[in-house]
Design a protein around this motif. Sequence first.
Motif, short mmCIF file in Angstrom:
data_model
loop_
_atom_site.label_atom_id
_atom_site.label_comp_id
_atom_site.label_asym_id
_atom_site.label_seq_id
_atom_site.Cartn_x
_atom_site.Cartn_y
_atom_site.Cartn_z
N ARG A 72 -44.34 -5.57 -6.11
CA ARG A 72 -43.94 -6.46 -6.80
C ARG A 72 -44.71 -7.87 -7.32
N GLY A 73 -46.06 -7.54 -7.69
CA GLY A 73 -46.96 -8.63 -7.87
C GLY A 73 -48.06 -8.24 -8.83
N SER A 74 -48.88 -9.32 -9.28
CA SER A 74 -50.29 -8.92 -9.77
C SER A 74 -51.15 -8.31 -9.21
N ALA A 75 -52.03 -7.79 -9.63
CA ALA A 75 -53.07 -6.78 -9.08
C ALA A 75 -53.58 -7.31 -7.54
N PRO A 76 -54.00 -8.72 -7.43
CA PRO A 76 -54.63 -8.85 -6.37
C PRO A 76 -53.54 -9.11 -5.28
N LEU A 77 -52.38 -9.62 -5.71
CA LEU A 77 -51.01 -9.77 -4.59
C LEU A 77 -50.60 -8.37 -4.09
N SER A 78 -50.40 -7.40 -5.00
CA SER A 78 -50.19 -6.06 -4.76
C SER A 78 -50.87 -5.34 -3.76
N LEU A 79 -52.19 -5.57 -3.90
CA LEU A 79 -53.06 -4.93 -3.01
C LEU A 79 -53.31 -5.87 -1.90
N ARG A 80 -52.97 -7.06 -1.76
CA ARG A 80 -53.13 -8.05 -0.53
C ARG A 80 -51.74 -7.43 0.24
N ARG A 81 -50.59 -7.10 -0.46
CA ARG A 81 -49.55 -6.61 0.34
C ARG A 81 -49.70 -5.25 1.14
N VAL A 340 -54.53 -10.36 -21.22
CA VAL A 340 -54.39 -11.99 -20.61
C VAL A 340 -53.38 -12.11 -19.68
N GLU A 341 -52.35 -11.21 -19.89
CA GLU A 341 -50.99 -11.11 -18.79
C GLU A 341 -51.55 -10.89 -17.53
N VAL A 342 -52.48 -10.05 -17.33
CA VAL A 342 -53.23 -9.80 -16.03
C VAL A 342 -53.64 -10.95 -15.31
N ILE A 343 -54.38 -11.78 -15.90
CA ILE A 343 -54.92 -12.95 -15.47
C ILE A 343 -53.60 -14.15 -15.13
N ILE A 344 -52.70 -13.97 -16.04
CA ILE A 344 -51.82 -15.12 -15.87
C ILE A 344 -51.02 -14.62 -14.45
N ARG A 348 -50.48 -17.10 -11.61
CA ARG A 348 -49.26 -17.64 -11.25
C ARG A 348 -48.88 -17.28 -9.63
N ASP A 349 -49.38 -16.14 -9.27
CA ASP A 349 -49.02 -15.59 -7.53
C ASP A 349 -49.78 -16.56 -6.85
N LYS A 350 -51.12 -16.64 -7.15
CA LYS A 350 -52.01 -17.49 -6.23
C LYS A 350 -51.69 -18.78 -6.01
N ALA A 351 -51.28 -19.59 -7.14
CA ALA A 351 -51.41 -20.78 -7.02
C ALA A 351 -49.96 -21.46 -6.89
N ALA A 357 -47.38 -23.13 -17.42
CA ALA A 357 -48.48 -23.94 -16.81
C ALA A 357 -49.62 -22.71 -16.68
N ALA A 358 -49.42 -21.57 -16.14
CA ALA A 358 -50.14 -20.60 -15.98
C ALA A 358 -50.82 -19.94 -17.45
N THR A 359 -50.05 -19.90 -18.42
CA THR A 359 -50.46 -19.49 -19.50
C THR A 359 -51.44 -20.40 -20.15
N TYR A 360 -51.28 -21.77 -20.25
CA TYR A 360 -52.16 -22.93 -20.42
C TYR A 360 -53.51 -22.89 -19.65
N ILE A 361 -53.21 -22.92 -18.46
CA ILE A 361 -54.47 -22.91 -17.67
C ILE A 361 -55.34 -21.64 -18.01
N VAL A 362 -54.79 -20.58 -18.04
CA VAL A 362 -55.62 -19.16 -18.30
C VAL A 362 -56.07 -19.09 -19.78
N GLY A 363 -55.13 -19.27 -20.65
CA GLY A 363 -55.29 -19.12 -22.01
C GLY A 363 -56.30 -20.08 -22.59
#
Length: 516
Positions: A72-81, A340-344, A348-351, A357-363
Motif C-alpha cells: 500500500r505505498g509508492s515504489a520506495p515505501l512498498s519496497l521499504r516495507r 509523474v504520479e510515481v514521483i508524486i 507524498r509518502d516520504k514527506a 502540495a506534492a503535485t506542485y512540489i514535483v510538477g
Amino acid sequence: MRPKHVKDGFSSRRVFIFAAIGSAVGLGNIWRFPYVAYEGGGGAFLVPYLVALVLAGIPLLYFLYSIGHRNRGSAPLSLRRFSKGAEWIGWWMVLVAVVIGVYYAAIIAWAIKYTFLSFNLGWGDDPATYLNSDFLQVAENAGPSMDYVPQVLLLMIVVWVVTIGVLGMGIQQGIGRTAVVFIPVLLIAFALLVIYSLTLDGAGSGLNAFFSPDWGALKDSSVWISAVGQIFFSLSIGFGIMITYASYVKPRTDMTGSGAVVAFSNSGFELLAGIGVFATLGFIAQSSGQAIGDVVASGIGLAFVAFPTIMNEAPGGALIGVLFFGSLVLAGLTSLISIVEVIIGAVRDKAGISRRAATYIVGIPMAVVSIGVFSTTGGLYVLDTMDAFVNSFGIVGASLIVMLALSWVFRKLPTMAAHMNVHGSIKLLGWWKALVAVVIPVALAVMLFQEFQDKIETPYGDYPASLVNTFGWGMAAALPIIAIILSLLPWRGVTSVEDPGDLYAEHALADGGEQA
C-alpha cells in the motif's frame, strides 16, 4: 502495525484497468512495435512476442502489482516495507520516471502541433526539413543550447499545465476519470485510422510485409531478446508505475485477472498499430515506387517525417493526420500522467504532505527543467541521448535488481504469491516463481549486457563525448547513487515503514473473500 491507508484511490477495478492501460499504451506502441516486428521476422515475430508476453510481461506485471497492492505505498515505501535495504531500488525507479517525464512532455507537445498542422498539411512538401529547420530549429552542433524555440516552449507549457491539473485533482477524479474518457476515445480514433488506411492503394503489400513470416529469424537469439524488450518497455515496467497504481486499488481485488486484461489489451493495441502503420507504409511505397524496406522507419522519424509524407500523398491526408497525431497526444498524456504520479506518490509518502502540495512540489520543478532543456534548439539531441540510456540502463537495470533482490536476497516471492492468490483468478504457483527468479532476470541481464557492449563499441549517435558522457553515461550512473542518498532520509508521512504482514489478505479471508 497496519499500514496507513492511501485516502484517495481508484473507485473500482474497472477504473484501475483503464488507468493501467492508459499508462501502458504510449508512444512506443505506435511507433516502435511495427518496426521491431518487421525487423524481427514479420509474422514470425509474433511467436517470440507472444511467448515473451506470457512468460515475461504478465509474470512481471504480477510481481510489481504484488509489491504495491500488498504494501500500500509508492515504489520506495512498498519496497521499504519488505526491507530497509530494498528502499533505494524504489527511489531508482522514481528517478527513472523523473528523467523520462521531463523529455516525454516534449514529444507530446510536438504531437499537439502536428495535430493542428494536419488540417491543412502545414508541414509542406518536405516534412523532414519542416521538422528540423522550421519547427524544432535544430542546432547544427549536437549538445544543449540556450536558444529557445517559442512555439515549442508554449506547447510544452500547455502539456505541463494539463498534466499538473489532472494530477492535482487526485487519483479517482483526475487520473481515473481521464483514463476512462481518453482510452475509449484513443481506441476509436486509432480504429478509424486503421480502417481508413486499409482502403489505401498498396495497403495489401504493406500488410504482406508486416505479416509474412521469416521463420529463419526465430533462430536468431537477438530476435527473442528484442521481443522481451518490446513487451518490457510497452507495459510501463521498470519505473514504478505499476507498483504505485496497484497501491491505489481496493484490497479485495482480483489483481492477476486485472493484469492479464491490461497486458492483452496493450498487445492488442500494438497489433492494431502495426496494421495501421504498415498499411499506410504500403501506400507510400507503391506511390513512390520503392520497396517497403526503403520506407520503414521507427520513432520520431516514423511519426514526424514518414507519416506526414504519407499524408501529403494520400486522399484524405488531413483526416489521417488528425487521427494519427491526436492518438499520439492522447496516448502520450495518459502515459505522462502515470509517470509523474510515481514521483508524486513517493514524495507524498516520504514527506507527509498533501496531494496538492506534492503535485506542485514535483510538477512545477519538472516542468521548469523540461521546458528549459527541451524547448531549445539543442533539445532533440539531449532527448535522444537521455532516452537511449535511461531505457537501457535505468529501466532494465532497476527491474533486474529488484527481481534479484526480492527473489534471492530478501526471499519475498512466497509472501508476494500468497497475497496475490487470495483473490486472484490466476494462481501464482511454482511456475511464476521460477520465471521471476530465474528466467526473466537472465533475459534482462542479456539485454543489459548487449546494450552496454553496443554503446561501448560504437559512440552513441556519433554525438560529442561531452553530450554522451553527461546526459548518457553520467545520468545513468548518477541515478542509483542519488537513489541511495534519498533512501537515507527519514520518513515523515506514514504511520510505519515496517512490513505490516498481509493484514489486507487476512481481513479479506475473514470476510469470506469478497472481491471488489
